[in-house]
Design an enzyme around this catalytic site. Structure first.
Site, short mmCIF file in Angstrom:
data_model
loop_
_atom_site.label_atom_id
_atom_site.label_comp_id
_atom_site.label_asym_id
_atom_site.label_seq_id
_atom_site.Cartn_x
_atom_site.Cartn_y
_atom_site.Cartn_z
N VAL A 11 68.06 -28.73 20.17
CA VAL A 11 68.15 -27.46 20.89
C VAL A 11 66.77 -27.01 21.37
CG1 VAL A 11 68.70 -25.00 20.63
CG2 VAL A 11 70.23 -26.72 19.70
N THR A 86 70.23 -25.70 11.01
CA THR A 86 70.95 -24.91 10.01
C THR A 86 72.08 -25.78 9.47
OG1 THR A 86 72.34 -23.98 11.76
CG2 THR A 86 70.49 -22.64 11.02
N PHE A 152 74.82 -22.65 23.92
CA PHE A 152 76.17 -23.19 24.13
C PHE A 152 76.08 -24.56 24.78
CE2 PHE A 152 76.50 -18.51 24.30
CZ PHE A 152 77.39 -18.29 23.25
N GLU A 155 76.13 -31.68 23.76
CA GLU A 155 75.33 -32.90 23.77
C GLU A 155 75.80 -33.77 24.93
OE1 GLU A 155 74.95 -35.04 20.10
OE2 GLU A 155 74.62 -33.20 18.98
N LYS A 207 78.88 -16.79 18.95
CA LYS A 207 78.63 -18.23 18.87
C LYS A 207 79.67 -18.93 17.98
CE LYS A 207 76.92 -22.25 18.59
NZ LYS A 207 76.29 -23.16 19.47
N ASN A 211 82.83 -21.61 19.14
CA ASN A 211 83.05 -22.96 18.63
C ASN A 211 84.37 -23.09 17.88
OD1 ASN A 211 80.82 -24.03 19.80
ND2 ASN A 211 79.68 -24.42 17.92
N GLY A 260 84.35 -34.12 16.27
CA GLY A 260 83.26 -34.44 15.34
C GLY A 260 81.99 -33.78 15.84
N CYS A 263 78.28 -29.75 15.40
CA CYS A 263 78.55 -28.32 15.57
C CYS A 263 79.93 -27.88 15.08
CB CYS A 263 78.38 -27.93 17.03
SG CYS A 263 76.77 -28.41 17.65
C1 UGA Z 1 79.83 -28.04 21.12
C2 UGA Z 1 80.19 -26.96 22.14
O1 UGA Z 1 81.00 -27.51 23.18
C3 UGA Z 1 78.93 -26.34 22.74
O2 UGA Z 1 79.28 -25.27 23.62
C4 UGA Z 1 78.05 -25.79 21.60
O3 UGA Z 1 76.85 -25.24 22.08
C5 UGA Z 1 77.73 -26.92 20.65
O4 UGA Z 1 78.95 -27.48 20.13
C6 UGA Z 1 76.86 -26.35 19.55
O5 UGA Z 1 77.34 -25.50 18.80
O6 UGA Z 1 75.67 -26.68 19.49
P1 UGA Z 1 79.17 -30.65 21.26
O7 UGA Z 1 79.40 -30.67 19.78
O8 UGA Z 1 77.95 -31.26 21.80
O9 UGA Z 1 79.20 -29.12 21.80
O10 UGA Z 1 80.38 -31.44 21.92
P2 UGA Z 1 81.76 -31.11 22.65
O11 UGA Z 1 81.73 -31.65 24.01
O12 UGA Z 1 82.15 -29.71 22.49
O13 UGA Z 1 82.75 -32.04 21.78
C7 UGA Z 1 82.94 -31.83 20.40
C8 UGA Z 1 84.01 -32.76 19.87
O14 UGA Z 1 85.30 -32.42 20.36
C9 UGA Z 1 83.83 -34.22 20.23
O15 UGA Z 1 84.12 -35.02 19.10
C10 UGA Z 1 84.83 -34.46 21.35
O16 UGA Z 1 85.26 -35.80 21.43
C11 UGA Z 1 85.95 -33.55 20.91
N1 UGA Z 1 86.82 -33.11 22.02
C12 UGA Z 1 86.33 -32.29 23.00
C13 UGA Z 1 88.14 -33.52 22.05
O17 UGA Z 1 88.61 -34.28 21.16
N2 UGA Z 1 88.94 -33.06 23.07
C14 UGA Z 1 88.48 -32.25 24.05
O18 UGA Z 1 89.28 -31.87 24.93
C15 UGA Z 1 87.15 -31.85 24.02
#
Ligand code: UGA
Length: 447
Positions: A11, A86, A152, A155, A207, A211, A260, A263
């Site tokens: 971040v 954190t 927000f 990755e 926040k 999530n 996974g 976050c």
């Molecule tokens: C997430 C949030 O989307 C961000 O807005 C937030 O800032 C971040 O956490 C954080 O708290 O730092 P991130 O963990 O990078 O971001 O990834 P996401 O794209 O949100 O995906 C998270 C998980 O959900 C992945 O395992 C992904 O495969 C899964 N996912 C996502 C699904 O299974 N289906 C979906 O439709 C979307």
């Protein structure tokens, strides 16, 4: 504006580089001397598309620098951002705030003139109050305002998310802090990014609530996918059908092996704990976390069932290990549980991932790593698409099928469809969609 960014992890680095790119003068501070030396040479320790270029350009332009000693950076800063980790505290799932509080104590002696201290790390409700208390205890004379400004960023799309955010949330009741934060984010006004000012505790909760809501959406569609399989419906059509309703929205409705990453699992757990401690249990979020945990094992069973009920003595090729594409992050990746269950069932696992192998090696044992999808599939009884990397979206099916010993293709991300896979001789299984095939079989059997 002069900005000090304390913590050059994911971040901190993305935010620091983007702020510098807006034209601010940013000093990133990190205790890890080797990391600072590497960053000064433009070497970025994480995989994030576009980040190395952004870091290099802004170092070159003289707007971005990296230091170990925070004294000067903090003294000169209009805003000091706290962007340290954190992690989940061992044992109770609460967020471990020791790094955040350490930083609060460390920056206090160096603050000069009116300074806004901003928590960017994801922190439980009330952390801002404690950060302020720590600073005031050490420096009763300091002219300081403590503000919450959650990130927000996804990755793999973090730079785009930073530069074109849906919204910016700033939690402060201090007018001068509000003016500084308005200035910090002014470059984004051109993109008409809404900036929402709230009370500090409200901002901290936004926040976690964001999530938890997204995790709920994913878990909801995953359970609907299971129902689709039982009743003969197609989850992708259901997701589209409900997502076209603007009140629901089409995003985060892709069924898969469960969420996974660093976050959602951590933040849902922390929010559950906060709710329990406050005497206000968040029952929906509790169920979401449990359902997602359970799902990883169900997905392993799905693979085993696709292999005629047993993987003993069989070779399973896994395509994709990271929790999602465009990252090398293996934290809480469903692949970790799924692979372990397959191994416990007597399967031999070979895996390929475009970026995650280095991290995966440290977390998995007895896995062979391949250099590309086709060598991974060599002699395999089953191929499993675990993560939807672009590289797996147009696989040469003839080559893949010829490399294999068996014919099982398990697509946990619904990248392909049954008709196409059947044309190449695969026995295809996906998530929430093969119902039509099994229903046809059922109808045939009934005839
Ligand atoms: C997430 C949030 O989307 C961000 O807005 C937030 O800032 C971040 O956490 C954080 O708290 O730092 P991130 O963990 O990078 O971001 O990834 P996401 O794209 O949100 O995906 C998270 C998980 O959900 C992945 O395992 C992904 O495969 C899964 N996912 C996502 C699904 O299974 N289906 C979906 O439709 C979307």
């Amino acid at each position: 504006m002069r900005i000090a960014m304390i913590g050059s992890g994911y971040v901190g680095l993305v935010s620091g580089a983007c702020f510098a790119d807006f034209g601010h003068v940013v000093t990133c501070v990190d205790k890890d001397a080797a990391k600072v030396a590497a960053l000064r040479d433009g070497k970025v320790p994480i995989y994030e598309p576009g980040l190395p270029e952004l870091v290099a350009t802004n170092i070159h332009a003289g707007r971005l620098s990296f230091v170990i000693d925070m004294a000067e950076a903090v003294a000169e800063a209009d805003a000091v951002f706290i962007a340290v980790g954190t992690p989940s505290r061992r044992g109770d799932g609460h967020a471990d705030l020791s790094y955040v509080y350490e930083v609060a104590a460390e920056i206090a002696p160096f603050i000069q003139g009116f300074t806004v201290v901003v928590t960017k790390s994801t922190v439980p409700i009330g952390t801002g109050d404690e950060v302020e208390r720590i600073i005031r205890a050490k420096r009763p004379d300091a002219d300081v305002a403590v503000v919450s400004n959650p990130e927000f960023l996804r990755e793999g799309a973090a730079i785009e998310d930073f530069k074109r955010p849906d919204r910016i949330v700033v939690g402060t009741e201090d007018e001068r802090a509000r003016a500084v934060m308005t200035e910090v984010y002014r470059p984004l006004y051109l993109n008409r990014a809404p900036i929402l000012f709230t009370a500090r505790r409200t901002s901290e909760l936004i926040k976690y609530a964001s999530n938890a809501f997204l995790a709920t959406k994913i878990t909801f569609i995953n359970e609907i996918a299971d129902l689709c399989e039982s009743v003969g419906a197609d989850v992708q059509d259901v997701a589209r059908g409900i997502g076209l309703d603007n009140r629901i929205g089409g995003k985060f409705l892709h069924a898969g092996p469960g969420y996974g990453g660093s976050c959602f699992p951590k933040d849902t757990l922390a929010l559950i704990k906060t709710g329990q401690d406050a005497g206000t249990p968040l029952r929906i979020v509790e169920v979401v976390a449990a359902s997602n945990d359970y799902r990883k094992r169900t997905m392993a069973r799905k693979i085993i069932m696709a292999c005629n009920g047993s993987v003993r003595g069989k070779k399973i090729a896994i395509l994709g290990l990271t929790f999602k594409p465009n990252t090398d992050d293996m934290r809480e990746s469903p692949a970790l549980t799924i692979i372990t269950v397959l191994q416990d069932g007597g399967g031999a696992v070979i895996a390929y991932d475009p970026q995650g192998v280095e991290q995966a090696r440290q977390l998995l044992s007895d896995v062979t790593f391949a250099h590309d999808p086709y060598s991974c599939a060599e002699g395999a009884d089953a191929v499993v698409i675990m993560t939807e990397w672009n590289e797996f979206r147009a696989l040469d099916f003839t080559r893949l099928r010829n490399a294999m010993r068996g014919d099982v293709l398990v697509d946990l991300r619904n990248v392909y469809n049954a008709e196409l896979a059947a044309q190449y001789g695969f026995a295809y299984t996906s998530v929430g969609r093969n119902a039509t095939a099994s229903l046809k079989t059922e109808i045939k059997a009934a005839e």
